[in-house]
Scaffold this motif. Structure first.
Motif, PDB file in Angstrom:
ATOM      1  N   THR A 201       0.832  -1.211   0.000  1.00 15.32           N
ATOM      2  CA  THR A 201       0.000   0.000   0.000  1.00 15.32           C
ATOM      3  C   THR A 201       0.862   1.254   0.000  1.00 15.32           C
ATOM      4  OG1 THR A 201      -1.787  -1.164   1.120  1.00 15.32           O
ATOM      5  CG2 THR A 201      -1.812   1.250   1.235  1.00 15.32           C
ATOM      6  N   ALA A 202       1.866   1.287   0.868  1.00 17.07           N
ATOM      7  CA  ALA A 202       2.760   2.455   0.914  1.00 17.07           C
ATOM      8  C   ALA A 202       3.445   2.651  -0.437  1.00 17.07           C
ATOM      9  CB  ALA A 202       3.789   2.282   2.029  1.00 17.07           C
ATOM     10  N   HIS A 203       3.886   1.564  -1.038  1.00 19.37           N
ATOM     11  CA  HIS A 203       4.527   1.640  -2.357  1.00 19.37           C
ATOM     12  C   HIS A 203       3.556   2.219  -3.389  1.00 19.37           C
ATOM     13  CE1 HIS A 203       7.249   0.514  -5.604  1.00 19.37           C
ATOM     14  NE2 HIS A 203       6.190   0.036  -6.233  1.00 19.37           N
ATOM     15  N   ALA A 204       2.325   1.732  -3.390  1.00 23.47           N
ATOM     16  CA  ALA A 204       1.318   2.224  -4.342  1.00 23.47           C
ATOM     17  C   ALA A 204       1.013   3.705  -4.127  1.00 23.47           C
ATOM     18  CB  ALA A 204       0.039   1.395  -4.236  1.00 23.47           C
ATOM     19  N   LEU A 205       1.070   4.143  -2.864  1.00 25.46           N
ATOM     20  CA  LEU A 205       0.811   5.552  -2.543  1.00 25.46           C
ATOM     21  C   LEU A 205       2.031   6.439  -2.751  1.00 25.46           C
ATOM     22  CD1 LEU A 205      -1.295   5.081   0.727  1.00 25.46           C
ATOM     23  CD2 LEU A 205      -2.137   5.784  -1.541  1.00 25.46           C
ATOM     24  N   GLY A 206       3.186   5.801  -2.940  1.00 24.91           N
ATOM     25  CA  GLY A 206       4.429   6.562  -3.129  1.00 24.91           C
ATOM     26  C   GLY A 206       4.972   7.154  -1.849  1.00 24.91           C
ATOM     27  N   ILE A 207       4.695   6.495  -0.712  1.00 24.02           N
ATOM     28  CA  ILE A 207       5.198   6.988   0.566  1.00 24.02           C
ATOM     29  C   ILE A 207       6.038   5.911   1.241  1.00 24.02           C
ATOM     30  CG2 ILE A 207       3.283   8.606   0.879  1.00 24.02           C
ATOM     31  CD1 ILE A 207       2.032   6.657   2.872  1.00 24.02           C
ATOM     32  N   ASP A 208       6.776   6.320   2.245  1.00 22.36           N
ATOM     33  CA  ASP A 208       7.620   5.414   3.021  1.00 22.36           C
ATOM     34  C   ASP A 208       6.756   4.456   3.841  1.00 22.36           C
ATOM     35  OD1 ASP A 208      10.341   4.800   4.358  1.00 22.36           O
ATOM     36  OD2 ASP A 208       9.045   5.325   6.055  1.00 22.36           O
ATOM     37  N   LEU A 209       7.231   3.223   3.979  1.00 23.81           N
ATOM     38  CA  LEU A 209       6.501   2.224   4.772  1.00 23.81           C
ATOM     39  C   LEU A 209       6.149   2.753   6.145  1.00 23.81           C
ATOM     40  CD1 LEU A 209       5.479  -0.666   5.430  1.00 23.81           C
ATOM     41  CD2 LEU A 209       7.847  -1.211   6.072  1.00 23.81           C
ATOM     42  N   TRP A 210       7.115   3.340   6.847  1.00 19.63           N
ATOM     43  CA  TRP A 210       6.876   3.761   8.231  1.00 19.63           C
ATOM     44  C   TRP A 210       5.975   4.979   8.309  1.00 19.63           C
ATOM     45  CZ3 TRP A 210       7.312  -0.186  10.925  1.00 19.63           C
ATOM     46  CH2 TRP A 210       8.260  -1.149  10.606  1.00 19.63           C
ATOM     47  N   GLU A 211       5.978   5.826   7.289  1.00 14.79           N
ATOM     48  CA  GLU A 211       5.029   6.933   7.256  1.00 14.79           C
ATOM     49  C   GLU A 211       3.606   6.375   7.231  1.00 14.79           C
ATOM     50  OE1 GLU A 211       3.710  10.646   4.349  1.00 14.79           O
ATOM     51  OE2 GLU A 211       5.581   9.588   3.933  1.00 14.79           O
ATOM     52  N   TYR A 212       3.406   5.322   6.453  1.00 11.24           N
ATOM     53  CA  TYR A 212       2.091   4.687   6.370  1.00 11.24           C
ATOM     54  C   TYR A 212       1.747   3.946   7.661  1.00 11.24           C
ATOM     55  CZ  TYR A 212      -1.713   1.688   4.840  1.00 11.24           C
ATOM     56  OH  TYR A 212      -2.916   1.050   4.755  1.00 11.24           O
ATOM     57  N   VAL A 213       2.649   3.077   8.106  1.00  8.07           N
ATOM     58  CA  VAL A 213       2.362   2.222   9.265  1.00  8.07           C
ATOM     59  C   VAL A 213       2.201   3.040  10.543  1.00  8.07           C
ATOM     60  CG1 VAL A 213       3.295   0.403  10.743  1.00  8.07           C
ATOM     61  CG2 VAL A 213       3.413   0.169   8.265  1.00  8.07           C
ATOM     62  N   ASP A 214       3.052   4.034  10.735  1.00 10.96           N
ATOM     63  CA  ASP A 214       2.968   4.819  11.971  1.00 10.96           C
ATOM     64  C   ASP A 214       1.693   5.651  12.056  1.00 10.96           C
ATOM     65  OD1 ASP A 214       5.294   3.775  13.074  1.00 10.96           O
ATOM     66  OD2 ASP A 214       6.568   5.341  12.218  1.00 10.96           O
ATOM     67  N   ALA A 215       0.973   5.791  10.941  1.00 17.05           N
ATOM     68  CA  ALA A 215      -0.321   6.494  10.957  1.00 17.05           C
ATOM     69  C   ALA A 215      -1.471   5.562  11.333  1.00 17.05           C
ATOM     70  CB  ALA A 215      -0.583   7.126   9.593  1.00 17.05           C
TER      71      ALA A 215
END
Length: 114
Positions: A12-26
């Motif tokens: 999901t983070a890859h598809a959104l173009g964001i860092d894994l931890w930016e996604y997970v930490d949210a």
């Protein structure tokens, strides 16, 4: 509680173009109860999961463990290694040798939490 599928979070983070931890930490990681891990690798032009763990996947697992050890996340009650599977969809990515190699590593990593 939260079931965090780390490979799905990566996809999901890859598809959104964001860092894994930016996604997970949210995510509401304070409610973590179950963690699923599997390898993510490119295959036939797309990222796929349910594959052997790569060094990057192990690094992501260590990131989860670091957050748990720091007290930022609760320790998961259940950890599932979602490598391979049953049936034709998974036949090409199911090798008992991978399980024999990688389960001891995961046991070592997560065994330190108990």
């Amino acid at each position: 509680g939260l079931l965090l599928d780390l490979s799905h979070a990566y996809l999901t983070a890859h598809a959104l173009g964001i860092d894994l931890w930016e996604y997970v930490d949210a995510l509401p990681t304070h409610a973590l109860r179950e963690l699923h891990v599997s390898g993510v690798q490119p295959f036939e032009g797309a990222l796929r999961d349910h594959l052997p763990l790569t060094e990057a996947d192990v690094t992501a697992v260590r990131g989860v463990l670091a957050r748990v050890r720091a007290g930022a996340w609760p320790a998961p009650e259940t950890v599932a290694f979602e490598y391979g599977g049953v049936g034709p969809v998974f036949d090409w990515r199911t090798d008992p040798g991978v399980l024999a190699e990688q389960l001891p590593l995961l046991h070592e990593l997560f065994g330190s939490l108990s």
